[in-house]
Motif scaffolding. Structure first.
Motif, short mmCIF file in Angstrom:
data_model
loop_
_atom_site.label_atom_id
_atom_site.label_comp_id
_atom_site.label_asym_id
_atom_site.label_seq_id
_atom_site.Cartn_x
_atom_site.Cartn_y
_atom_site.Cartn_z
N VAL A 16 2.27 -6.64 2.38
CA VAL A 16 0.78 -6.77 3.41
C VAL A 16 1.02 -5.79 4.45
N VAL A 17 2.22 -5.75 5.04
CA VAL A 17 1.94 -4.82 5.60
C VAL A 17 1.88 -2.77 5.43
N ALA A 18 1.78 -2.71 3.82
CA ALA A 18 1.85 -1.63 3.14
C ALA A 18 0.02 -1.29 3.54
N ALA A 36 1.38 8.83 6.94
CA ALA A 36 1.07 8.68 6.56
C ALA A 36 0.81 7.49 5.58
N TYR A 37 -0.24 7.81 4.62
CA TYR A 37 -1.09 7.24 3.96
C TYR A 37 0.04 7.22 2.68
N GLU A 38 0.32 8.38 2.34
CA GLU A 38 0.87 8.74 1.21
C GLU A 38 2.08 8.84 1.44
N ASP A 39 2.65 8.43 2.91
CA ASP A 39 4.37 7.87 2.97
C ASP A 39 4.77 7.00 1.44
N ALA A 40 5.93 7.12 0.46
CA ALA A 40 6.61 6.42 -0.03
C ALA A 40 6.64 5.85 0.40
N SER A 41 7.84 5.32 1.35
CA SER A 41 8.34 4.94 2.13
C SER A 41 7.43 3.52 2.28
N LEU A 42 6.06 3.62 2.61
CA LEU A 42 5.44 2.40 2.97
C LEU A 42 4.84 1.42 1.98
N ASP A 43 5.27 1.72 0.66
CA ASP A 43 5.23 0.16 -0.14
C ASP A 43 7.09 -0.16 0.03
N GLN A 85 7.32 5.12 14.69
CA GLN A 85 6.42 5.44 13.82
C GLN A 85 5.56 4.01 13.38
N LYS A 86 4.32 4.63 12.60
CA LYS A 86 3.92 3.54 11.41
C LYS A 86 3.05 2.51 12.76
N MET A 87 2.76 2.65 13.98
CA MET A 87 2.37 1.87 15.27
C MET A 87 0.55 1.64 14.94
N TYR A 88 0.29 0.90 13.79
CA TYR A 88 -1.38 0.65 13.35
C TYR A 88 -1.46 -0.97 13.63
N PHE A 89 -2.73 -1.19 13.41
CA PHE A 89 -3.20 -2.89 13.90
C PHE A 89 -4.47 -2.86 13.45
N LEU A 90 -5.00 -4.33 13.39
CA LEU A 90 -6.25 -4.29 12.94
C LEU A 90 -6.86 -4.59 13.46
N GLU A 91 -8.52 -3.99 13.74
CA GLU A 91 -9.05 -4.50 14.40
C GLU A 91 -8.89 -5.90 14.70
#
Length: 162
Positions: A16-18, A36-43, A85-91
């Motif tokens: 879900v986070v990815a 960050a989109y292509e970071d392998a760590s995202l998954d 790192q990877k500070m993102y929020f849905l609308e």
């Protein structure tokens, strides 16, 4: 009004986070390469933050993850510096004070770990994020620190954690 909770990531949150991070990046028109989109760590976010002096937090609202952020040692850098790192929020999470709360939690954790500075990279058009970073004490710097692999992120900021 904040009704959501902020908690540490769990292994079952990985998928879900990815998805949330990639969705936000797509919505904002961020390049898929050099970010960050292509970071392998995202998954594998839970496992990625299972290292010393690192944590990732998620925002959960009524059982749904709507954002997240973390801190970890700055990659390929000699010094006592962490990276936000990877500070993102849905609308649906934006405009609710969750970014400021998340920033507070991440910076407090960075200080607990004894980091001297906190670094971040962002995109020029992410003005709302930059307002939050500036309000949190970050300042613009002239060049990147370390080597995160995010060569498409040309805005660099740093905060002293003393």
């Amino acid at each position: 009004m904040i009704t959501a909770i902020i908690r540490e990531i769990k292994s079952e949150d990985n998928k879900v986070v990815a998805k949330v991070i990639r969705e936000v990046l797509e919505d904002l028109g961020v390049p898929k390469v050099g970010t960050a989109y292509e970071d392998a760590s995202l998954d594998h976010m839970f496992e990625n933050y299972e290292q010393p002096k690192a944590d990732y937090f998620v925002v959960e609202d009524r059982g749904k993850i709507i954002g997240g952020a973390g801190i970890a040692p700055l990659e390929n850098y000699q010094g006592n510096v962490c990276e936000l790192q990877k500070m993102y929020f849905l609308e649906e999470a934006r405009g609710r004070g969750l970014g400021a709360k998340m920033m507070e939690i991440c910076l407090r954790k960075a200080k607990e770990y004894g980091y001297e500075q906190c670094y971040l990279e962002t995109m020029p058009f992410m003005k709302d994020a930059q307002k939050l970073y500036l309000a949190s004490g970050f300042e613009y710097i002239e060049s990147p620190m370390g080597n995160t692999g995010h060569y498409s992120c040309p805005v660099w900021m740093l905060k002293e954690l003393s």
